[in-house]
Design an enzyme around this catalytic site. Structure first.
Site, PDB file in Angstrom:
ATOM      1  N   SER A 160    -108.099  47.632  30.889  1.00 25.97           N
ATOM      2  CA  SER A 160    -107.965  46.513  31.815  1.00 25.97           C
ATOM      3  C   SER A 160    -107.201  47.038  33.027  1.00 25.97           C
ATOM      4  O   SER A 160    -106.170  47.697  32.866  1.00 25.97           O
ATOM      5  CB  SER A 160    -107.173  45.395  31.120  1.00 25.97           C
ATOM      6  OG  SER A 160    -106.980  44.313  31.988  1.00 25.97           O
ATOM      7  N   LYS A 161    -107.703  46.760  34.209  1.00 34.94           N
ATOM      8  CA  LYS A 161    -107.073  47.339  35.416  1.00 34.94           C
ATOM      9  C   LYS A 161    -105.935  46.412  35.850  1.00 34.94           C
ATOM     10  O   LYS A 161    -106.080  45.577  36.752  1.00 34.94           O
ATOM     11  CB  LYS A 161    -108.151  47.512  36.499  1.00 34.94           C
ATOM     12  CG  LYS A 161    -107.789  48.489  37.584  1.00 34.94           C
ATOM     13  CD  LYS A 161    -109.012  48.865  38.389  1.00 34.94           C
ATOM     14  CE  LYS A 161    -108.651  49.472  39.733  1.00 34.94           C
ATOM     15  NZ  LYS A 161    -107.805  50.660  39.688  1.00 34.94           N
ATOM     16  N   ILE A 162    -104.809  46.565  35.164  1.00 35.82           N
ATOM     17  CA  ILE A 162    -103.671  45.642  35.287  1.00 35.82           C
ATOM     18  C   ILE A 162    -102.713  46.141  36.368  1.00 35.82           C
ATOM     19  O   ILE A 162    -102.309  47.311  36.350  1.00 35.82           O
ATOM     20  CB  ILE A 162    -102.930  45.548  33.927  1.00 35.82           C
ATOM     21  CG1 ILE A 162    -103.877  45.030  32.842  1.00 35.82           C
ATOM     22  CG2 ILE A 162    -101.686  44.678  34.043  1.00 35.82           C
ATOM     23  CD1 ILE A 162    -103.359  45.196  31.424  1.00 35.82           C
ATOM     24  N   TYR A 202     -99.851  50.112  36.882  1.00 34.26           N
ATOM     25  CA  TYR A 202     -99.893  51.193  37.869  1.00 34.26           C
ATOM     26  C   TYR A 202     -98.527  51.810  38.147  1.00 34.26           C
ATOM     27  O   TYR A 202     -98.423  52.821  38.848  1.00 34.26           O
ATOM     28  CB  TYR A 202    -100.657  50.740  39.125  1.00 34.26           C
ATOM     29  CG  TYR A 202    -102.125  50.894  38.809  1.00 34.26           C
ATOM     30  CD1 TYR A 202    -102.747  50.004  37.919  1.00 34.26           C
ATOM     31  CD2 TYR A 202    -102.854  51.985  39.240  1.00 34.26           C
ATOM     32  CE1 TYR A 202    -104.055  50.198  37.530  1.00 34.26           C
ATOM     33  CE2 TYR A 202    -104.167  52.174  38.854  1.00 34.26           C
ATOM     34  CZ  TYR A 202    -104.766  51.289  38.005  1.00 34.26           C
ATOM     35  OH  TYR A 202    -106.050  51.493  37.598  1.00 34.26           O
TER      36      TYR A 202
END
Ligand code: PMP
Length: 326
Positions: A172-174, A178
């Site tokens: 999931s590109k949360i 990052y």
């Protein structure tokens, strides 16, 4: 009198919005300077957002801006939202439409970068995912090459490990995840390398700080599987498709750290970085230390395809402007 702010240095201006940029926020297009959220926004406090990074490529011959893999990015955004329990009030097709409208409004006649974010929008203190409101925004800025793709890059294996699926899922590109990429990237940069390669919790190769990784061994293109805590990258999928069409043998399998040192070729790929060949890993030169033949072949096709120049991959791109020659 309002004090003139000094113009930031070019390196700080990179990735910033020009005056004429627009954003989509709370259901409408607004000038980017008016696209504001509260300091109490949940996602700002806790990293509870999911996002995408999308490119649009300018084709001067066609006088056309092509959005790359718009549907695939929004399908992934929907998947990220499911994991993070964020309600996204738009279908994939609607999101593509919003993005095309946004790019038209911005009127860019150069390469651009599009950043949609779906996030927990409640102005509220309290760590959780449930019983919160959700917001959605997307903005677009002009964007050229992110790293110097013709020079090749040096990489270091990071002391930071990629987050595990059972901690912060890399699939999931949360937004909050990052921090992990930023720790790895800054460590590598301050040690004099261009990029970091992160291992997963088991010590297998995962990916770059914010890119997927491929190596070439004995003519076979190898990349780690989704279960090794990578983001399931859209450029990675495109490269696997090109390799299949070009009859380049591929393997999706676990990669050991020392395979990085003995690979014939290696590259990082992703929307921002595009395809960046690696010349050295942990100070060990790779192959000839130059652009290798398999990377070169894939790169050539990819860079043509993203500007709508390859008939076979025409379905990858969405033309933004109407009334053009395409
Ligand atoms: N891994 C990570 C952690 C990333 O942030 C990105 C960039 N989105 C990628 C891989 C490459 O993904 P894509 O090809 O979809 O841009």
């Amino acid at each position: 009198m309002v004090k003139e702010l000094a113009r930031p240095a070019p390196s700080l201006r990179r990735g910033t919005a020009p005056e004429h940029a627009w954003a989509f926020l709370d259901g409408e297009l607004v000038p980017i300077r008016d696209a504001r959220i509260s300091v109490m926004t949940h996602a700002f406090n806790y990293g509870t957002g999911v996002f995408e990074g999308i490119r649009a490529y300018w084709n001067a011959q066609d006088e056309q801006l092509y959005g790359l893999h718009l549907k695939e990015h929004y399908a992934r955004l929907h998947r990220s939202c499911r994991i993070m329990r964020i309600a996204l009030p738009h279908t994939i097709d609607e999101l593509v439409g919003i993005t095309v409208d946004l790019l038209r409004k911005c009127g860019y006649r150069e390469d651009a970068y599009i950043r949609p974010i779906a996030y927990k929008s409640s102005p509220l203190i309290g760590v959780r995912l449930h019983d919160l409101e959700d917001g959605f925004t997307v903005f677009a800025i002009p964007f050229g090459t992110y790293l110097d793709i013709d020079r090749g890059i040096s990489c270091a294996v990071s002391s930071w490990r990629r987050t595990d699926d059972n901690a912060i899922p890399a699939r999931s590109k949360i937004t909050g995840a990052y921090v992990n990429a930023a720790l790895a990237k800054t460590e590598a940069a301050e040690a004099g390398f261009d990029e970091a390669i992160v291992l997963n919790q088991d010590g297998h190769v995962s990916e770059g700080s914010a890119e997927n990784l491929f190596i070439v061994r004995d003519g076979v293109l190898v990349t780690p599987p989704g279960s090794d805590n990578i983001l399931e990258g859209i450029v990675r999928a495109s490269i696997l498709q090109i390799a299949a069409d070009e009859k380049i043998p591929t393997l999706v399998r676990q990669i050991d750290r020392t395979e990085l040192y003995i690979a014939d070729e290696a590259f990082l790929c992703g929307t921002g970085t595009q395809i960046n060949f690696i010349t050295k890993i942990d100070n060990r030169p790779l192959g000839e230390g130059t652009l290798g033949p398999i990377t070169e072949r894939i790169r050539r096709i990819y860079f043509e395809a993203v500007r709508g120049k390859v008939a076979r991959y025409r379905g990858w791109v969405t033309p933004v402007y109407t009334g053009s020659r395409t």
